[in-house]
Design an enzyme around this catalytic site. Structure first.
Site, PDB file in Angstrom:
ATOM      1  N   ARG A  22     -79.719 -86.434  10.631  1.00  0.00           N
ATOM      2  CA  ARG A  22     -80.747 -86.382   9.347  1.00  0.00           C
ATOM      3  C   ARG A  22     -81.821 -85.433   9.545  1.00  0.00           C
ATOM      4  NH1 ARG A  22     -82.344 -92.293   8.535  1.00  0.00           N
ATOM      5  NH2 ARG A  22     -80.401 -93.276   8.662  1.00  0.00           N
ATOM      6  N   THR A  23     -82.357 -84.862   8.548  1.00  0.00           N
ATOM      7  CA  THR A  23     -83.506 -83.794   8.567  1.00  0.00           C
ATOM      8  C   THR A  23     -84.881 -84.507   8.913  1.00  0.00           C
ATOM      9  OG1 THR A  23     -82.573 -82.851   6.485  1.00  0.00           O
ATOM     10  CG2 THR A  23     -84.734 -82.309   7.231  1.00  0.00           C
ATOM     11  N   LEU A  24     -85.037 -83.757  10.120  1.00  0.00           N
ATOM     12  CA  LEU A  24     -86.476 -84.613  10.570  1.00  0.00           C
ATOM     13  C   LEU A  24     -87.733 -83.737  10.205  1.00  0.00           C
ATOM     14  CD1 LEU A  24     -85.144 -85.715  14.025  1.00  0.00           C
ATOM     15  CD2 LEU A  24     -85.910 -87.024  12.107  1.00  0.00           C
ATOM     16  N   ASN A 126     -82.517 -88.686   4.275  1.00  0.00           N
ATOM     17  CA  ASN A 126     -81.918 -87.623   4.844  1.00  0.00           C
ATOM     18  C   ASN A 126     -82.153 -86.624   3.608  1.00  0.00           C
ATOM     19  OD1 ASN A 126     -78.811 -86.124   5.550  1.00  0.00           O
ATOM     20  ND2 ASN A 126     -80.737 -85.552   6.119  1.00  0.00           N
ATOM     21  N   PRO A 127     -83.608 -86.018   3.538  1.00  0.00           N
ATOM     22  CA  PRO A 127     -84.318 -85.619   2.229  1.00  0.00           C
ATOM     23  C   PRO A 127     -83.596 -83.861   2.396  1.00  0.00           C
ATOM     24  CG  PRO A 127     -86.086 -85.777   3.695  1.00  0.00           C
ATOM     25  CD  PRO A 127     -84.843 -86.701   4.377  1.00  0.00           C
TER      26      PRO A 127
END
Lengths: 245, 223
Positions: A22-24, A126-127
């Protein structure tokens, strides 16, 4: 559909291995995009910087791209996510063309697609780490909208992302009007971009301006803005407080 | 290794206030048109009101992306209902659907604060008020959103609503005329605009009655 969803790593759904999927936080980012409606259509402006944290790493990043015949997208935020969005949009336009039914996606449709895409990714935690501006003209109708990474979207006569909301929108609220000519529009956008250049540390002095009218879409060659740094206070900055710093 | 926490929130509050008042044969639903984030104004001209059916109008404040998604779900469900039943959904039916839709996402809620207004099957005005997870109640009037704490006490005073504890239950629908109710709504918003930073710019009023639906607009302070 994510194939990795069924791998052993995803059984422990909120575990640290799943987090690598996921995008952090963003890595290479673009700063503000500013857009306005004018008499004949839409004008968008964005600089060509790609920052890597506090480093101004890339200076030839095209953050304005055309989408089909009627629209232009401007992106700020994570550049790799923007590239992913462009892959999706190019596919969307391709399939639209393959129908060959005389119909083509206008800016409203593309904006809606982007909104749903951003919102869906937000729902999955998970943008796509972007704020997008979408402008276009179809059948004489001008359209200018924006979407954020969590799906917040709206249309208006002038829009901006990031710092542009704080520095450019007030200028636009004061000086924008319905019948700006192309020259007036560009001048207004350049005024906004100049303020951003002075005050946004992630801005670079190399920008492009995109124009969309009923006739079509054009993105200018990159150019730089004139700036003035000759203030007397800058000539001897430490004159009032000599010392080691 | 401790669990990593997201450094972003899937929610945002885009502000705004919504109000609805039910009358004997009309319903007034109103909202401001300001959309904000943090201390910034995103746009001064965004409608929070949507007509879901002939006699059902919903106004929602809160997180705009969730509000829009909720509106789309309800619109789609209404279309299916029309295909299956060959008629429009009644306002009480829509009220139940909205509640169920909200509760469906009980564990990742729509951050939307809703007020549903319309005419019931007898043609009387009805207002339903909700929280973010679908708990709802039919009332004579309601306010939700950032200015609701400023507006609700004023409406309580002006509309002199009967206690919901009374037996037999007294109708909470106001005896005010349509134009008096509209005036009241305008006063509510002008007051809320003074003290709530998220309320202002423009007021949109939707009036639903036997002759149909109409919209009224009024400028509000832009600061």
């Amino acid at each position: 559909m994510n194939v990795s969803d069924s791998t052993p790593a995803m059984n422990n759904l909120m575990g640290s291995e799943a987090d690598s999927q996921r995008t952090l936080y963003p890595y290479v980012t673009g700063t503000s995009v500013v857009g306005i409606k004018y008499k004949d259509g839409i004008l968008l402006a964005a600089d060509m910087g790609g920052s890597y944290g506090s480093t101004l790493r890339y200076k030839t990043v095209e953050r304005l791209k055309s989408v089909g015949k009627h629209s232009i997208i401007g992106a700020s935020g994570e550049i790799s996510d923007f590239q992913e969005i462009m892959r999706n949009l190019d596919d969307l336009i391709l399939y639209d063309n393959m129908w060959d039914d005389g119909n083509s996606f206008g800016p409203k449709e593309v904006h809606n697609y982007l909104t749903r895409m951003m919102y869906n990714r937000r729902n999955k935690f998970n943008p796509l780490w972007n704020s997008l501006v979408l402008g276009g003209v179809k059948n004489g109708q001008k359209y200018l909208g924006t979407v954020s990474m969590i799906g917040v979207h709206y249309e208006d006569n002038h829009v901006a992302t990031g710092f542009g909301n704080h520095l450019a929108r007030p200028l636009l609220r004061d000086e924008w009007h319905e019948n700006l000519t192309f020259e007036e529009g560009v001048k207004l956008l350049e005024k906004c971009m100049r303020v951003l250049l002075y005050r946004d540390r992630s801005a670079v002095n190399k920008l492009q301006i995109a124009k969309i009218t009923e006739e079509g879409v054009t993105i200018s060659q990159p150019y730089a803005l004139k700036t003035f740094w000759g203030f007397s206070a800058f000539k001897n900055p430490t004159a009032g407080a000599e010392g080691s710093w | 290794m401790t669990k990593q926490h997201a450094n972003w929130s899937p929610y945002d509050n885009n502000g705004g206030t919504v109000v609805a008042i039910a009358g004997a044969d009309y319903c007034v639903i109103a909202s401001d048109t300001r959309m904000s984030t943090g201390y910034s104004i995103l746009t001064r001209d965004y409608s929070k009101i949507i007509q879901l059916a002939d006699k059902s109008v919903m106004a929602s404040s809160g997180f705009q992306a969730d509000v829009r998604a909720l509106q789309k779900v309800l619109e789609a469900r209404h279309l299916i209902y029309q295909h299956q039943h060959n008629k429009q959904m009644s306002c009480p039916a829509m009220a139940q659907l909205l509640s169920n839709t909200l509760y469906f996402k009980r564990f990742f809620p729509y951050y939307a604060f809703n007020v549903l207004g319309g005419l019931d099957s007898e043609g009387k005005g009805c207002v339903f008020t909700y929280d973010a997870v679908g708990s709802y109640e039919r009332v004579g009037y309601s306010s939700q959103g950032s200015g609701s704490t400023l507006i609700t006490p004023y409406l309580d005073n002006q509309l002199k609503s009967p206690s919901p504890l009374l037996l037999p239950a007294k109708d909470a629908v106001t005896p005010l005329s349509e134009s008096e109710a509209i005036d009241l709504v305008k006063t509510c918003f002008v007051s809320a605009t003074e003290r709530d930073i998220y309320t202002g710019d423009k007021l949109e009023i939707v009036i639903l009655n036997a002759s149909g639906i109409r919209r009224d607009y009024m400028e509000l302070r832009k600061d």
